[in-house]
Design a protein around this motif. Structure first.
Motif, PDB file in Angstrom:
ATOM      1  N   THR A 212     -10.425  15.022 -29.298  1.00  0.00           N
ATOM      2  CA  THR A 212     -10.489  16.337 -28.682  1.00  0.00           C
ATOM      3  C   THR A 212     -11.657  16.440 -27.624  1.00  0.00           C
ATOM      4  O   THR A 212     -11.605  17.269 -26.825  1.00  0.00           O
ATOM      5  N   VAL A 213     -12.460  15.364 -27.743  1.00  0.00           N
ATOM      6  CA  VAL A 213     -13.690  15.202 -26.980  1.00  0.00           C
ATOM      7  C   VAL A 213     -14.176  13.909 -26.404  1.00  0.00           C
ATOM      8  O   VAL A 213     -13.934  12.976 -27.457  1.00  0.00           O
ATOM      9  N   GLY A 214     -14.424  13.528 -25.118  1.00  0.00           N
ATOM     10  CA  GLY A 214     -14.720  12.351 -24.847  1.00  0.00           C
ATOM     11  C   GLY A 214     -13.549  11.312 -23.997  1.00  0.00           C
ATOM     12  O   GLY A 214     -12.491  12.007 -23.668  1.00  0.00           O
ATOM     13  N   GLU A 215     -13.594  10.207 -23.759  1.00  0.00           N
ATOM     14  CA  GLU A 215     -12.820   9.508 -23.068  1.00  0.00           C
ATOM     15  C   GLU A 215     -11.767   9.066 -24.106  1.00  0.00           C
ATOM     16  O   GLU A 215     -11.898   8.415 -24.640  1.00  0.00           O
TER      17      GLU A 215
ATOM     18  N   SER B  98       1.515  11.972 -16.090  1.00  0.00           N
ATOM     19  CA  SER B  98       3.117  12.329 -15.670  1.00  0.00           C
ATOM     20  C   SER B  98       2.789  13.199 -14.195  1.00  0.00           C
ATOM     21  O   SER B  98       1.904  13.853 -14.002  1.00  0.00           O
ATOM     22  N   GLY B  99       3.946  13.054 -13.248  1.00  0.00           N
ATOM     23  CA  GLY B  99       3.931  13.872 -12.158  1.00  0.00           C
ATOM     24  C   GLY B  99       2.894  13.314 -11.070  1.00  0.00           C
ATOM     25  O   GLY B  99       2.709  12.031 -10.840  1.00  0.00           O
ATOM     26  N   THR B 100       1.967  14.119 -10.336  1.00  0.00           N
ATOM     27  CA  THR B 100       1.293  13.884  -9.099  1.00  0.00           C
ATOM     28  C   THR B 100       0.224  12.937  -9.951  1.00  0.00           C
ATOM     29  O   THR B 100      -0.184  13.242 -10.921  1.00  0.00           O
ATOM     30  N   ALA B 101      -0.320  11.728  -9.205  1.00  0.00           N
ATOM     31  CA  ALA B 101      -1.297  11.119  -9.712  1.00  0.00           C
ATOM     32  C   ALA B 101      -2.645  11.630  -9.755  1.00  0.00           C
ATOM     33  O   ALA B 101      -2.882  12.550  -9.169  1.00  0.00           O
ATOM     34  N   THR B 102      -3.410  11.583 -10.977  1.00  0.00           N
ATOM     35  CA  THR B 102      -4.723  11.840 -10.851  1.00  0.00           C
ATOM     36  C   THR B 102      -5.676  11.231  -9.846  1.00  0.00           C
ATOM     37  O   THR B 102      -5.236   9.974  -9.877  1.00  0.00           O
ATOM     38  N   ILE B 103      -6.659  11.869  -9.621  1.00  0.00           N
ATOM     39  CA  ILE B 103      -7.570  11.451  -8.698  1.00  0.00           C
ATOM     40  C   ILE B 103      -8.945  11.683  -9.600  1.00  0.00           C
ATOM     41  O   ILE B 103      -9.265  12.580 -10.301  1.00  0.00           O
ATOM     42  N   ILE B 104     -10.080  10.860  -9.254  1.00  0.00           N
ATOM     43  CA  ILE B 104     -11.276  10.780  -9.905  1.00  0.00           C
ATOM     44  C   ILE B 104     -11.999  12.335  -9.689  1.00  0.00           C
ATOM     45  O   ILE B 104     -11.988  12.956  -8.795  1.00  0.00           O
ATOM     46  N   GLY B 105     -12.189  13.015 -10.899  1.00  0.00           N
ATOM     47  CA  GLY B 105     -12.698  14.272 -11.127  1.00  0.00           C
ATOM     48  C   GLY B 105     -11.735  15.357 -11.011  1.00  0.00           C
ATOM     49  O   GLY B 105     -12.164  16.548 -11.136  1.00  0.00           O
TER      50      GLY B 105
ATOM     51  N   GLU C 195     -11.027  10.351 -14.674  1.00  0.00           N
ATOM     52  CA  GLU C 195     -12.197   9.616 -14.366  1.00  0.00           C
ATOM     53  C   GLU C 195     -11.624   8.332 -13.665  1.00  0.00           C
ATOM     54  O   GLU C 195     -12.695   7.597 -13.171  1.00  0.00           O
ATOM     55  N   VAL C 196     -10.549   7.977 -13.218  1.00  0.00           N
ATOM     56  CA  VAL C 196      -9.937   7.018 -12.578  1.00  0.00           C
ATOM     57  C   VAL C 196      -8.659   7.634 -12.016  1.00  0.00           C
ATOM     58  O   VAL C 196      -8.021   8.729 -12.187  1.00  0.00           O
TER      59      VAL C 196
ATOM     60  N   ASP D  25       1.545   5.827 -15.600  1.00  0.00           N
ATOM     61  CA  ASP D  25       0.361   5.144 -15.924  1.00  0.00           C
ATOM     62  C   ASP D  25      -0.495   5.616 -16.881  1.00  0.00           C
ATOM     63  O   ASP D  25      -0.425   6.819 -17.312  1.00  0.00           O
ATOM     64  N   VAL D  26      -1.030   4.868 -17.609  1.00  0.00           N
ATOM     65  CA  VAL D  26      -2.109   5.415 -18.769  1.00  0.00           C
ATOM     66  C   VAL D  26      -3.359   5.604 -18.008  1.00  0.00           C
ATOM     67  O   VAL D  26      -3.936   4.986 -17.411  1.00  0.00           O
ATOM     68  N   GLY D  27      -3.774   6.782 -18.102  1.00  0.00           N
ATOM     69  CA  GLY D  27      -5.212   7.350 -17.331  1.00  0.00           C
ATOM     70  C   GLY D  27      -6.285   7.312 -18.415  1.00  0.00           C
ATOM     71  O   GLY D  27      -6.185   7.078 -19.450  1.00  0.00           O
ATOM     72  N   LEU D  28      -7.566   7.502 -17.639  1.00  0.00           N
ATOM     73  CA  LEU D  28      -8.786   7.627 -18.318  1.00  0.00           C
ATOM     74  C   LEU D  28      -9.188   9.028 -18.207  1.00  0.00           C
ATOM     75  O   LEU D  28      -9.629   9.790 -17.146  1.00  0.00           O
TER      76      LEU D  28
END
Length: 222
Positions: A158-161, A167-174, A206-207, A213-216
């Protein structure tokens, strides 16, 4: 629901896997729905009692200890606003009477006279994959830390990395991260495209992570 902390500050909650579907590692899960056995149950119990008998509705079926560690609360009538933890109960069929046993350390404080109550499962019991973001569900439980067979126990983060599938739109840092339209996955939150009924922020990316893909993601759930 028991909390576990790691030396790095990550937090996990003990959960029980869905009784019908196994779960993979790294998937987003939520409280089982529907959350309540019935929407309005009438109960009568004396002060000091640790047993409450309710008559279930025509469509409500309760399995043995299905509401163990769950909650009963009074939303109308005598004792309004009080809540009690459920210790145990037997299985019952629809329209039958079921007795909910409370913990002796927390008996009925104020006599209940035809009070209207609701019962709710523990939020971490029988967790399920999150559905499409437009689907109303129970609260988000967390991201699975391991795979799990049906009805077995596991830790959800529930908390932390954490490392959920994107899924869908790629994540960007932050970027803010919410549950995705794809079951059990997360997505980057985009204000202009948000037409959802359940897009609470789960954490922050964070990435860079493309779809599938597997994100962080740094989770900020309670």
């Amino acid at each position: 629901g028991t909390r576990m902390y790691t030396p790095t500050g990550d937090m996990y909650r003990m959960a029980q896997c869905s009784s019908t579907t196994a779960l993979a590692v790294g998937v987003l899960v939520s409280q089982e729905t529907p959350m309540f056995a019935d929407s309005a149950l009438v109960a009568t119990a004396g002060a000091g009692s640790t047993g409450i008998t309710l008559t279930l509705g025509a469509t409500a079926v309760v399995a043995n200890n299905d509401y163990e560690d769950g909650l009963l609360y009074i939303y109308k009538g005598t004792g309004l606003g009080r809540k009690y933890r459920i210790k145990s109960h037997l299985a019952q069929t629809a329209s039958s009477a079921v007795t909910l046993n409370l913990f002796k350390s927390d008996p009925i404080k104020v006599a209940m006279v035809a009070a209207t109550v609701m019962i709710r499962k523990n939020p971490f019991k029988h967790v399920i994959l999150t559905a499409a973001a437009t689907t109303e569900q129970g609260i988000i439980a967390g991201v699975t830390a391991s795979s799990c067979a049906t009805a077995q126990y596991l830790w959800v983060q529930t908390v932390g990395e954490s490392t959920p599938v994107v899924s869908g739109t790629a994540t960007i840092i932050g970027s803010r991260v919410v549950k995705a339209a794809t079951a059990g996955q997360v997505a980057r939150w985009i204000a202009a495209a948000d037409t959802t009924t359940n897009s609470d922020v789960l954490g922050y990316a964070e990435v860079l992570a493309a779809a599938a893909d597997v994100g962080l993601v740094y989770l900020t759930l309670a």
